[in-house]
Design an enzyme around this catalytic site. Sequence first.
Site, PDB file in Angstrom:
ATOM      1  N   GLY A  56     -15.384  -3.676 -12.003  1.00 60.44           N
ATOM      2  CA  GLY A  56     -14.666  -4.379 -11.220  1.00 60.44           C
ATOM      3  C   GLY A  56     -15.670  -4.963 -10.136  1.00 60.44           C
ATOM      4  O   GLY A  56     -15.060  -4.978  -8.941  1.00 60.44           O
ATOM      5  N   THR A  59     -14.777  -8.591  -7.184  1.00 63.52           N
ATOM      6  CA  THR A  59     -13.994  -8.930  -5.966  1.00 63.52           C
ATOM      7  C   THR A  59     -14.250  -7.723  -4.762  1.00 63.52           C
ATOM      8  O   THR A  59     -14.508  -6.477  -5.309  1.00 63.52           O
ATOM      9  CB  THR A  59     -12.524  -8.969  -6.183  1.00 63.52           C
ATOM     10  OG1 THR A  59     -11.769  -8.864  -4.955  1.00 63.52           O
ATOM     11  CG2 THR A  59     -11.903  -8.036  -6.898  1.00 63.52           C
ATOM     12  N   GLY A  60     -13.939  -7.798  -3.431  1.00 59.65           N
ATOM     13  CA  GLY A  60     -14.075  -6.823  -2.505  1.00 59.65           C
ATOM     14  C   GLY A  60     -15.300  -6.008  -2.501  1.00 59.65           C
ATOM     15  O   GLY A  60     -16.432  -6.542  -2.468  1.00 59.65           O
ATOM     16  N   ILE A  61     -15.153  -4.810  -2.139  1.00 60.99           N
ATOM     17  CA  ILE A  61     -16.058  -3.825  -1.981  1.00 60.99           C
ATOM     18  C   ILE A  61     -17.295  -4.032  -3.118  1.00 60.99           C
ATOM     19  O   ILE A  61     -18.262  -3.675  -3.099  1.00 60.99           O
ATOM     20  CB  ILE A  61     -15.869  -2.362  -1.668  1.00 60.99           C
ATOM     21  CG1 ILE A  61     -15.083  -1.734  -2.778  1.00 60.99           C
ATOM     22  CG2 ILE A  61     -15.270  -2.090  -0.311  1.00 60.99           C
ATOM     23  CD1 ILE A  61     -15.090  -0.050  -2.475  1.00 60.99           C
ATOM     24  N   GLY A  62     -16.496  -3.957  -4.673  1.00 64.14           N
ATOM     25  CA  GLY A  62     -17.402  -4.138  -5.729  1.00 64.14           C
ATOM     26  C   GLY A  62     -18.121  -5.293  -5.858  1.00 64.14           C
ATOM     27  O   GLY A  62     -19.565  -4.913  -6.008  1.00 64.14           O
ATOM     28  N   TYR A 210      -1.254   7.370  -7.930  1.00 65.91           N
ATOM     29  CA  TYR A 210      -2.321   6.992  -7.126  1.00 65.91           C
ATOM     30  C   TYR A 210      -3.348   8.245  -6.610  1.00 65.91           C
ATOM     31  O   TYR A 210      -4.153   8.223  -7.080  1.00 65.91           O
ATOM     32  CB  TYR A 210      -2.206   5.887  -6.108  1.00 65.91           C
ATOM     33  CG  TYR A 210      -3.229   5.286  -5.686  1.00 65.91           C
ATOM     34  CD1 TYR A 210      -4.330   4.542  -6.274  1.00 65.91           C
ATOM     35  CD2 TYR A 210      -3.999   5.661  -4.263  1.00 65.91           C
ATOM     36  CE1 TYR A 210      -5.519   4.151  -5.894  1.00 65.91           C
ATOM     37  CE2 TYR A 210      -4.743   5.258  -3.666  1.00 65.91           C
ATOM     38  CZ  TYR A 210      -6.045   4.578  -4.548  1.00 65.91           C
ATOM     39  OH  TYR A 210      -7.137   4.208  -4.099  1.00 65.91           O
TER      40      TYR A 210
END
Length: 327
Positions: A56, A59-62, A210
């Site tokens: 992943g 996007t984002g922190i990845g 979650y």
Amino acid sequence: MQDYANAVKEFVEDHYTGVTFVLITGVGLFGFRRWLAGGVCRSKARLDGKTVLITGGNTGIGKETAVDMAKRGARVILACRDMSRAHKAAEEIRKRSGNENVTVKMLDLASLQSVRDLVKDVQQSEQRLDILINNAGVMMCPKWHTDEGFEMQIGVNHLGHFLLTNLLLDLLKKSAPSRIVNVASVAHERGKINFNDINMDKDYDPYQSYYRSKLANVLFTRELAIKLRDTGVTTYALHPGVIRTELGRHVFSNLWRKLIILPFYFFFKNPWQGAQTTIYCAVDESLKHSSGLYYSDCAPKETAPQGRDDVAARRLWDLSASMVGLA
Ligand SMILES: *[C@@H]1O[C@H](CO)[C@@H](O)[C@H](O)[C@H]1NC(C)=O
């Protein structure tokens, strides 16, 4: 110039309370925001000649983690489901890091076949694997199912990564010292695992689903460390912080919720800040001899009691192994 200085002086004298208020509030908010941003990974460790695989990473922190790994000289493999977005992210990562050695491979964690296909590809095309970052995740989605019929959040956040990690262990051991980093969450503190209904068929709740998938990440890390003792492969779980990324797309899905959440964006970490603890777990020299523990804000942190339950960790491992066909 003189006039201007006088005007400012007069203004301050006339609005003394207001100006003081604005200054103090400004400095206070700035400091508070810095404090919220949390720890920063200060390690200068280089990764030249090493290979990092991140799930992943588009996007984002990845993506921020991938940029950091590439800047340190690593070959970076983004394992993603959406190939066109992944190729775009890879291009951005190459540009921002100045490292051309960034590649993309297809991985849909909601399909065990896809996990097996990716592993075969990696085994054929890669000489080594030094850092595996299990970063991808779904958060609070409706009651969806993976290809194998597992509930989506336990399926993607835990079971897909469980199989991926196990199938890559030989390559990781061959490349030792190597690391496995599992992006969990403080949400594990509210998690409970019902071993009699791991898919939550009876009463599905997107939040609890979650929480328990993140608890599974913590317990997986713990048991994995035991299984990897004396192999030179170490493993880490972590809480990245509350981050403004697309992970929240199911939580903030309608416009009203978006408007309500807007002021709180100030309090969230940005993706770069959110990536710091992942990076720390992946490279920091001080963690060389640690394994199986949990980190937050670039420091060790105690998990919730259910995250230290070795019997549950063992039981989850055995159940997961049989669910993904490893037992
Ligand atoms: C890419 O990285 C790998 C592993 O770090 C290294 O062996 C390889 O030579 C690199 N390739 C290029 C084109 O730099």
